[in-house]
Structure formats: C-alpha cells, structure tokens
Design a protein around this motif. Structure first.
Motif, PDB file in Angstrom:
ATOM      1  N   ALA A   7      -1.199 -16.551   1.505  1.00 18.01           N
ATOM      2  CA  ALA A   7      -1.352 -16.577   2.897  1.00 18.01           C
ATOM      3  C   ALA A   7      -2.380 -15.211   3.343  1.00 18.01           C
ATOM      4  O   ALA A   7      -3.418 -15.507   4.039  1.00 18.01           O
ATOM      5  N   LEU A   8      -1.862 -14.201   3.014  1.00 17.09           N
ATOM      6  CA  LEU A   8      -2.481 -12.883   3.100  1.00 17.09           C
ATOM      7  C   LEU A   8      -2.574 -11.932   1.886  1.00 17.09           C
ATOM      8  O   LEU A   8      -1.435 -11.787   1.144  1.00 17.09           O
ATOM      9  N   ASN A   9      -3.483 -11.247   1.776  1.00 22.07           N
ATOM     10  CA  ASN A   9      -3.879 -10.327   0.694  1.00 22.07           C
ATOM     11  C   ASN A   9      -4.283  -9.245   0.975  1.00 22.07           C
ATOM     12  O   ASN A   9      -5.211  -8.795   1.438  1.00 22.07           O
ATOM     13  N   ASN A  10      -3.170  -8.278   0.872  1.00 22.11           N
ATOM     14  CA  ASN A  10      -3.429  -6.812   1.114  1.00 22.11           C
ATOM     15  C   ASN A  10      -4.128  -6.556   2.205  1.00 22.11           C
ATOM     16  O   ASN A  10      -5.182  -5.733   2.513  1.00 22.11           O
ATOM     17  N   GLY A  44      -7.269 -15.228   3.429  1.00 19.59           N
ATOM     18  CA  GLY A  44      -6.290 -14.214   3.443  1.00 19.59           C
ATOM     19  C   GLY A  44      -6.588 -12.640   3.105  1.00 19.59           C
ATOM     20  O   GLY A  44      -5.813 -11.851   3.097  1.00 19.59           O
ATOM     21  N   ARG A  45      -7.651 -12.558   3.189  1.00 22.50           N
ATOM     22  CA  ARG A  45      -8.251 -11.221   3.117  1.00 22.50           C
ATOM     23  C   ARG A  45      -9.003 -10.768   4.301  1.00 22.50           C
ATOM     24  O   ARG A  45      -9.741 -11.553   5.188  1.00 22.50           O
ATOM     25  N   GLY A  86     -13.098  -5.470  10.397  1.00 17.84           N
ATOM     26  CA  GLY A  86     -12.157  -4.994  11.368  1.00 17.84           C
ATOM     27  C   GLY A  86     -11.099  -4.011  10.777  1.00 17.84           C
ATOM     28  O   GLY A  86     -10.806  -3.155  11.310  1.00 17.84           O
ATOM     29  N   ALA A  87     -11.038  -4.108   9.357  1.00 15.83           N
ATOM     30  CA  ALA A  87      -9.951  -3.226   8.782  1.00 15.83           C
ATOM     31  C   ALA A  87     -10.504  -1.894   8.583  1.00 15.83           C
ATOM     32  O   ALA A  87      -9.824  -0.971   8.865  1.00 15.83           O
ATOM     33  N   THR A  88     -11.759  -1.680   8.114  1.00 14.65           N
ATOM     34  CA  THR A  88     -12.284  -0.374   7.904  1.00 14.65           C
ATOM     35  C   THR A  88     -13.097   0.300   9.100  1.00 14.65           C
ATOM     36  O   THR A  88     -12.921   1.431   9.227  1.00 14.65           O
TER      37      THR A  88
END
Lengths: 331, 239
Positions: free
Chosen positions: B29-32, B225-226, B230-232
C-alpha cells in the motif's frame, strides 16, 4: 454584617477555584475513574431494563441455575441437623419377644439399670408402643382392626459411653439376655444416613459447580451478543482514545447486573419454595417432638447469593470480553 | 533520554522516515514514504483511490503498523508505542471520517462528549467544552437531537466537533467532503482552516482536486503507494 462576607466570597472563587477545577477534571484521576464507574454502572443497568423481556429471560435462566443447588443445599442442611439431634442420644433399642410379660420386662429393666455402662433405661410396653404408633403413623384405623397387638415391648437403653467399641460390646451383650428378640443400635442407621447425606452433599456441590459454570457461560454468551451489537461504538471509542478497560467496563457491569439480578430472583424462588413446603415440613417436625428446627434462607445467605451471582456474572462477562473485545479493532 | 530530547527539539507534527506498508497477501500500500508536516501546518493528501491515502492515515492513528521505516507523531516514535500507551496517544489526534461514524443511539451532545467522557472530564467541564465545540460548527441549537435527524453536512459537522472537542494538536480527515456537495464542502473546509488558525495541525486526505486547487495549501500526492509530490519539495511546512 453581610457585606464583608460577600466580598470574601467573591474573592475566593476568583483566586482559588480555577486551578482546583482544572485539577478535578484531570484525566486519569481517581475521581474521574469513579465518575466513569458510576455512570457506566447506571447506564448498563438502564440498558438491561430497556430490553426488559430479553433481560428477564437471562435473569430467569441464571435464577434457576442458582436456585436449584441452593435449595438442595438447604434441604441437606435440614436433614443433617435432623441427624445431629439423634446423635446426641446414641440409644440402643431392645426389642423383647412378643410373649414376654410386663413382670419380665421390669425384671430385665432392673437388671440393666445396674449395668456399669448403662446410664438410663426407659420401658415402652406393648400397649404404649401401639398407642404411640397409632397416633403418629396415621394407620390408626387399620391397626384397630387387628385382634392381636403386633408390636413388641421395647427397652430403650442410653449407654454412658460414646466409644463405639464399648457400645458395640454392650449391644452384643444385650442380645444374649433372656427374652430379647433383637437389639437395634441407632448409630448404625445413623451412620448410613450420614453416608447418604455426605454423598448427596457431594452431588449437590458438583451440581452447584456445574451450574455455576453454566451461569458464567450464559452471561458470557449474552455479553458476546451485546458486544456484537455495540461493535460500531467500540470502534469509535477505541479511535478517540478509549482504553481497553474503558471499553470493557460497560460489559463487565452488564455481566455483574445479570448475575446480581439472577441472584435476587434465585433467592425469591427459594423463599417461595420454602413457603410452599412449610406446611408438610412443620407437620414432620412435630413428629420429632419439636427437636427439629427448620433451617431457612437467612439474610446473610441472600447476601452471599447476590455476591456469588454478581461474581459469576462478572466472571462470565470477563471471559467474553477477553475473547471478543480485543478482536474488535478499528480498521 | 533520546526520546525526551527528540520530543523537545523536533518541531515536526508528523514525520515519515522510509515507511513501507505491505498487507498480508503481498499488496504494497505504501512504498518507501518519507515526508514531514510541521506543527500548525495545513496540508492535503491526495491521489487516486487505492493510492494509499487511507493507509497513511491509519499508520498515523496506529490502526495499522508500518512494515518497515519509522513514523513519528509529535516527536514520538510510533514503533515504540505499547498497546497500553496507544489510547492515550490517540487522544491527541482528532479524526474525521468520510461517513462521520456517529452513534445513533445517543444525542448530538453525547456524541461530541464521548472523547471527554473517555478522558475523564467531569460533566460540568465536559458540557462547557461540548457546547463550545458545537457552537464553533454552528450546531449548538441541535445538541439534543439524534444525529440521524440531521442532514449530511450537519452530521459531518458533528463529527468535526467530536474530533476537536478534546483540543487535539493534530486533526486528520479522511475524505471529509466525500459525500457533500461543493457548497457544503467549502463550508467544511472553512471550519478546518479556522482550527488551523488557532494552531492545530491539519492533514486532509481528499481526491477532490478542484477543492484542493482553490485552497492553495501544500499537497502531498500519492501514486500507487509512492509519494510523487511533496516529499522533496519544502512545501509541507508552516510558512
């Protein structure tokens, strides 16, 4: 006079009440816990009354399961008491031959009175025996039709010892006396009675333990259904931070109330049974010359029944909670 | 000691550190996932359905445990959270559901009061707070009604009142406007903004892109799941 008082009254709440109230509402405090217990106890009882018909059925089942061994237990207690009354007078009955005369009877009694291990003797001659039998047995009319008195004269001997071997020796000595038909020692059948009573007591205990488990299982199953019915609520409560014990509490109280209610109903059943049996029992007690005092369900007994019922209900609910509540998690 | 220090110096409300979630059966469901949400921030979490939005919220609420990686909430490492601590942890988070999850066997007032009962407030203090929360969502007059008698928008507002009544530091919402028309949705969003203005961190999972575009808040986007946005970027912080 009133004015300065007023001033101090106004001052006080402004300064001290605020932190105090904060303290009161502090989560996890003892008073908060007690408040929750009180609220849940009332709420779970309300819920039981809200579904009165279903609750009554459960209460009735529990009541019967408690009342049955309880009633048997009281009956046994009464029988045991009845035995212990006889125990105090370990008497030996000497049945004379039918053709022995009153003179021979008196001679035998005199001889016995000087015996070293005999405390006292009492003679019941044939006429007295018949009279007593007629008045007590209820066969009076049938006996009046007989031409001959079928009952033997009896000498009742009270030994001055309670040591079994000495009494046994006395019994065998007595049976060798002239004109003695048979000698009956009360302790023999008393021991048999005790044996039977002990057995009955064990059976009642076994029955009681089994039915106690039954009560716990009935409550457990009922609570399982209650848990299923409130599944949505449990999920929400767990998500907004309800602890396991907070979630379990209403169900434990539900079990407690089932048990206590069943206990109350069981006590009522036993009291009704006592009332119903009162007539025949007191007639029977009269036959034993009032030595027999009927043991009834006391207030302390009722209190203990409620305590036991409450515990069983709580225990059953706890088993159910342990098994089913943890499985309900927000997903 | 490390825990205390990390709590004191961490200004992050939510921090995901290389988090993956694999369900039994192999579905990932979620990947790293790595991201963080500053205290008092407001952000959206978006993505197609099945992208992992709900799973991410469930990890924050500890309804699910991460298969790998670490989740921090308010400086607390959720991997180290015991079952016993979990309820107390959840009391600091307000959760709003798409289907509001109200209990229909009690009044609006009692629904909102539930978190306070759990936390052990006395009835006077609880009543005060419940009325304040209901006042804020504009439903003070309906406190004695059964929530089943309310409209969808009103029910959602009761759900929000329940989520904020305990004054949580973090407010999570899973598709809070999913069942509402645009006008009601905008009203609900305004409510969330109001709570954010008084310092509550807000994270809203939603696939209502038009609504999200209107509001100009940082957006975390999940895809299969990736995290693809927003992450970086340093968008998820208190400006």
């Amino acid at each position: 006079m009133a004015a300065p008082k007023k001033v101090s009254k106004i001052k006080k709440p402004a300064k001290t009440n605020k932190p105090k109230r904060q303290k009161l509402s502090r989560p996890g405090s003892l008073s908060a816990l007690l408040r929750n217990h009180q609220r849940v106890a009332v709420d779970s009882l309300d819920r039981l009354f809200a579904t009165a018909a279903a609750s009554a059925l459960t209460w009735a089942m529990i009541a019967i399961a408690i009342a049955l061994p309880l009633f048997l237990f009281i009956v046994l207690q009464n029988l045991q008491q009845f035995g212990s009354n006889l125990d105090e007078t370990t008497q030996i009955s000497i049945y004379m031959e039918l053709d022995s005369s009153d003179a021979e009877l008196l001679a035998a009694q005199n001889a016995l009175n000087s015996h070293p291990t005999i405390l006292s003797t009492e003679v019941i001659n044939q006429a007295q025996a018949l009279e007593e039998f007629q008045s007590l047995s209820g066969f009076g009319d049938a006996l009046s039709g007989l031409t001959e008195n079928p009952l033997p004269a009896v000498i009742v001997v009270t030994p001055n010892t309670e040591i079994l071997e000495q009494v046994r020796a006395l019994v065998s000595e007595l049976s060798n006396i002239d004109k003695v038909d048979s000698v009956q020692y009360d302790l023999d059948w008393l021991q048999r009675l005790y044996g039977i009573l002990n057995l009955a007591q064990r059976l009642t205990m076994m029955l009681g333990v089994l039915l106690a488990f039954g009560v716990a299982l009935v409550v457990g199953n009922t609570v399982r259904l209650a848990i299923e019915n409130r599944r949505d609520e449990i999920v929400v409560v767990k998500l907004v931070g309800g602890t396991d014990s907070f979630v379990a509490r209403p169900f434990l109280y539900t079990g407690l109330w089932y048990g206590v209610g069943g206990g109350i109903l069981a006590s009522v059943l036993v009291l009704l049974a006592q009332f119903f049996m009162q007539g025949p029992v007191s007639a029977l007690a009269d036959l034993y010359n009032g030595e027999f005092v009927l043991i009834r369900l006391s207030l302390i007994d009722i209190f203990n029944v409620l305590l036991l019922g409450g515990f069983l209900g709580w225990f059953g609910a706890w088993l159910s909670v342990l098994r089913h509540l943890r499985a309900i998690e927000p997903r | 000691m490390r825990m205390i220090l990390s709590r004191l110096f961490s200004a992050k409300m939510i921090k995901f550190d290389a988090v993956s979630k694999r369900y039994p059966g192999g579905h990932e469901a979620l990947n790293n996932i790595s991201f963080h949400l500053e205290k008092a921030a407001f952000a959206f979490l978006t993505g197609h359905s099945g992208a992992g939005k709900s799973t991410l919220l469930k990890l924050i609420m500890q309804m699910e445990k991460a298969s790998s990686g670490q989740v921090f909430v308010n400086g607390q490492n959720l991997n180290r959270l015991s079952r016993r601590q979990l309820p107390y942890f959840r009391r600091n988070i307000g959760l709003v559901f798409q289907d509001h999850q109200l209990l229909f066997d009690r009044s609006v007032f009692e629904n909102v009061a539930l978190p306070l009962q759990i936390a052990g407030y006395d009835s006077r203090e609880a009543g005060r707070r419940v009325r304040a929360a209901l006042d804020k969502v504009g439903l003070l007059k309906k406190e004695n009604q059964n929530p089943i008698a309310l409209s969808g928008g009103e029910q959602q507002r009761v759900g929000i009142a329940r989520a904020v009544v305990n004054k949580p530091a973090l407010l999570l919402a899973d598709e809070p406007t999913g069942n509402l028309d645009p006008l009601l949705s905008a009203e609900i969003m305004e409510l969330f903004e109001e709570f954010n203005r008084v310092g509550v961190s807000v994270l809203i999972a939603s696939h209502d892109l038009s609504l999200i575009a209107k509001l100009r808040y940082p957006v975390l986007t999940l895809d299969h799941g990736r995290m693809i946005r927003g992450a970086t970027e340093k968008v998820v912080s208190d400006s």
